[in-house]
Write a protein that holds these residues in place. Structure first.
Motif, PDB file in Angstrom:
ATOM      1  N   ASN A   7       4.305  16.754 -20.254  1.00 27.39           N
ATOM      2  CA  ASN A   7       5.438  17.677 -20.184  1.00 27.39           C
ATOM      3  C   ASN A   7       6.460  17.219 -19.145  1.00 27.39           C
ATOM      4  OD1 ASN A   7       6.957  20.253 -19.473  1.00 27.39           O
ATOM      5  ND2 ASN A   7       5.692  20.956 -21.169  1.00 27.39           N
ATOM      6  N   LEU A   8       5.973  16.747 -18.003  1.00 23.48           N
ATOM      7  CA  LEU A   8       6.857  16.237 -16.954  1.00 23.48           C
ATOM      8  C   LEU A   8       7.678  15.057 -17.463  1.00 23.48           C
ATOM      9  CD1 LEU A   8       7.805  15.918 -13.969  1.00 23.48           C
ATOM     10  CD2 LEU A   8       5.767  14.473 -13.629  1.00 23.48           C
TER      11      LEU A   8
ATOM     12  N   ALA B 241       0.826  -1.204   0.000  1.00 22.30           N
ATOM     13  CA  ALA B 241       0.000   0.000   0.000  1.00 22.30           C
ATOM     14  C   ALA B 241       0.859   1.254   0.000  1.00 22.30           C
ATOM     15  CB  ALA B 241      -0.917   0.010   1.214  1.00 22.30           C
ATOM     16  N   ALA B 242       0.361   2.294  -0.676  1.00 23.02           N
ATOM     17  CA  ALA B 242       1.013   3.611  -0.637  1.00 23.02           C
ATOM     18  C   ALA B 242       0.013   4.662  -1.107  1.00 23.02           C
ATOM     19  CB  ALA B 242       2.252   3.643  -1.512  1.00 23.02           C
ATOM     20  N   ASP B 243      -0.008   5.765  -0.425  1.00 23.64           N
ATOM     21  CA  ASP B 243      -0.873   6.888  -0.777  1.00 23.64           C
ATOM     22  C   ASP B 243      -0.048   7.877  -1.597  1.00 23.64           C
ATOM     23  OD1 ASP B 243      -2.513   9.077  -0.944  1.00 23.64           O
ATOM     24  OD2 ASP B 243      -2.826   9.305   1.215  1.00 23.64           O
ATOM     25  N   ILE B 244      -0.365   8.001  -2.886  1.00 24.63           N
ATOM     26  CA  ILE B 244       0.456   8.847  -3.755  1.00 24.63           C
ATOM     27  C   ILE B 244       0.293  10.337  -3.477  1.00 24.63           C
ATOM     28  CG2 ILE B 244       0.577   7.126  -5.606  1.00 24.63           C
ATOM     29  CD1 ILE B 244      -1.497   8.883  -7.127  1.00 24.63           C
ATOM     30  N   SER B 245      -0.666  10.692  -2.608  1.00 28.45           N
ATOM     31  CA  SER B 245      -0.796  12.104  -2.231  1.00 28.45           C
ATOM     32  C   SER B 245       0.136  12.456  -1.072  1.00 28.45           C
ATOM     33  CB  SER B 245      -2.252  12.426  -1.845  1.00 28.45           C
ATOM     34  OG  SER B 245      -2.612  11.761  -0.644  1.00 28.45           O
ATOM     35  N   ASN B 246       0.937  11.468  -0.617  1.00 30.36           N
ATOM     36  CA  ASN B 246       1.838  11.662   0.520  1.00 30.36           C
ATOM     37  C   ASN B 246       3.244  11.206   0.113  1.00 30.36           C
ATOM     38  OD1 ASN B 246       3.376  11.051   2.923  1.00 30.36           O
ATOM     39  ND2 ASN B 246       1.482  11.166   4.097  1.00 30.36           N
TER      40      ASN B 246
ATOM     41  N   SER C 145       2.246  11.923  -9.851  1.00 33.74           N
ATOM     42  CA  SER C 145       3.293  11.537 -10.803  1.00 33.74           C
ATOM     43  C   SER C 145       4.644  12.115 -10.398  1.00 33.74           C
ATOM     44  CB  SER C 145       2.929  12.035 -12.211  1.00 33.74           C
ATOM     45  OG  SER C 145       1.727  11.442 -12.657  1.00 33.74           O
ATOM     46  N   VAL C 146       4.641  13.355  -9.929  1.00 32.23           N
ATOM     47  CA  VAL C 146       5.880  13.989  -9.472  1.00 32.23           C
ATOM     48  C   VAL C 146       6.481  13.210  -8.303  1.00 32.23           C
ATOM     49  CG1 VAL C 146       6.835  16.060  -8.351  1.00 32.23           C
ATOM     50  CG2 VAL C 146       5.223  16.300 -10.268  1.00 32.23           C
TER      51      VAL C 146
END
Length: 272
Positions: A170-171, A66-71, A124-125
């Motif tokens: 672009n990233l 599990a991983a929260d991509i907003s963190n 994504s960043v």
């Protein structure tokens, strides 16, 4: 086709369903170890693991994390755990995302925009920032991000999503220029109207709004909202996954900083 990546390790965010799960199936059939990740290591992720494991060949392992991509701390911990347990991720398919806020532009608030940006663009960043150092240690890396037809052919009711998907392309291009000399490749895939939980939810909402069946909602949506899809249907997740699997392979070693549209002809322009 032998993709020449047997024994490598791949992380798939948003791996519990749709394009993520189908990509995992392609990769384990090539002998790639796969980590399926989502916000929670719950029932849906475990069900996905069972389905993917049935496809595994040549000793490919399937794990869930599990991983929260907003963190960012969460994402960094995920990268470090994969390095500790599997020696690092050679491949990252960042499939996690959300449609986010939608509606009339003048009615969307700052919070609507921030919430969409936090998941779709900043997610994504964060994933790139956490995993690039691990690619560097391995001297080999493939990262594929999910953009969208919306980046080229924006739909007026989805302005935050449109902007984020354009930003992801672009990233990816920026990162491809920065790290390609280290044998790390970045590419994007731009699907259009694929059979995923996100579009399923959209069609269920539309069906309720119009008091019609979900099947009728799909037909109405294709005819009225996606008239440029030459094939006149939703795409299948495996049709996207096959292209992603190729981009992960050694056969795609000269494809870098590009975006591949897999959209059934949805984007009207020849040069979009």
């Amino acid at each position: 086709m032998d993709l020449k990546i047997k024994g490598k390790t791949a992380l798939i965010t948003g791996g519990d369903s749709g394009m993520g799960q189908e990509t995992a199936k392609f990769l384990v059939r090539e002998g790639v170890h796969v980590i399926l990740s989502d916000k929670e290591n719950g029932e849906s992720l475990q069900e996905a693991k069972k389905k993917v494991e049935k496809e595994a060949q040549d000793g490919a392992k399937v794990l869930t994390m599990a991983a929260d991509i907003s963190n960012y701390v969460n994402v960094k911990e995920l990268a470090d755990r994969i390095e500790k347990e599997m020696g690092g991720a050679h491949i990252v398919f960042h499939s996690a995302g959300a449609r986010g806020a939608a509606g009339d532009f003048l009615e969307l608030t700052d919070e609507d925009w921030k919430n969409t940006i936090e998941i779709d663009l900043m997610g994504s960043v964060r994933v790139a920032r956490a995993f690039i150092p691990h690619f560097q240690k391995l001297n080999w890396g493939r990262m594929i991000m999910v953009a969208s037809e919306n980046a080229f052919q924006p739909y007026e009711e989805e302005s935050p999503y449109n902007a984020c998907k354009a930003g992801i392309i672009n990233l990816s291009k920026c990162l491809s220029r920065a790290y390609s000399k280290e044998n790390i490749l970045f590419n994007c895939i731009s699907p259009a109207y694929i059979e995923t939980p996100m579009t399923d939810a959209m069609m269920e909402e539309l069906a309720e709004e119009k008091n019609i069946s979900v099947e009728e909602a799909v037909e109405w949506f294709v005819e009225n909202k996606r008239p440029h899809i030459a094939m006149q249907r939703r795409g299948k997740p495996e049709e996207i996954a096959s292209v992603i699997a190729f981009l992960c392979s050694e056969h795609a070693s000269f494809i870098n900083g590009t975006n591949i549209r897999v959209d059934g002809g949805s984007v009207a322009s020849a040069f979009g």
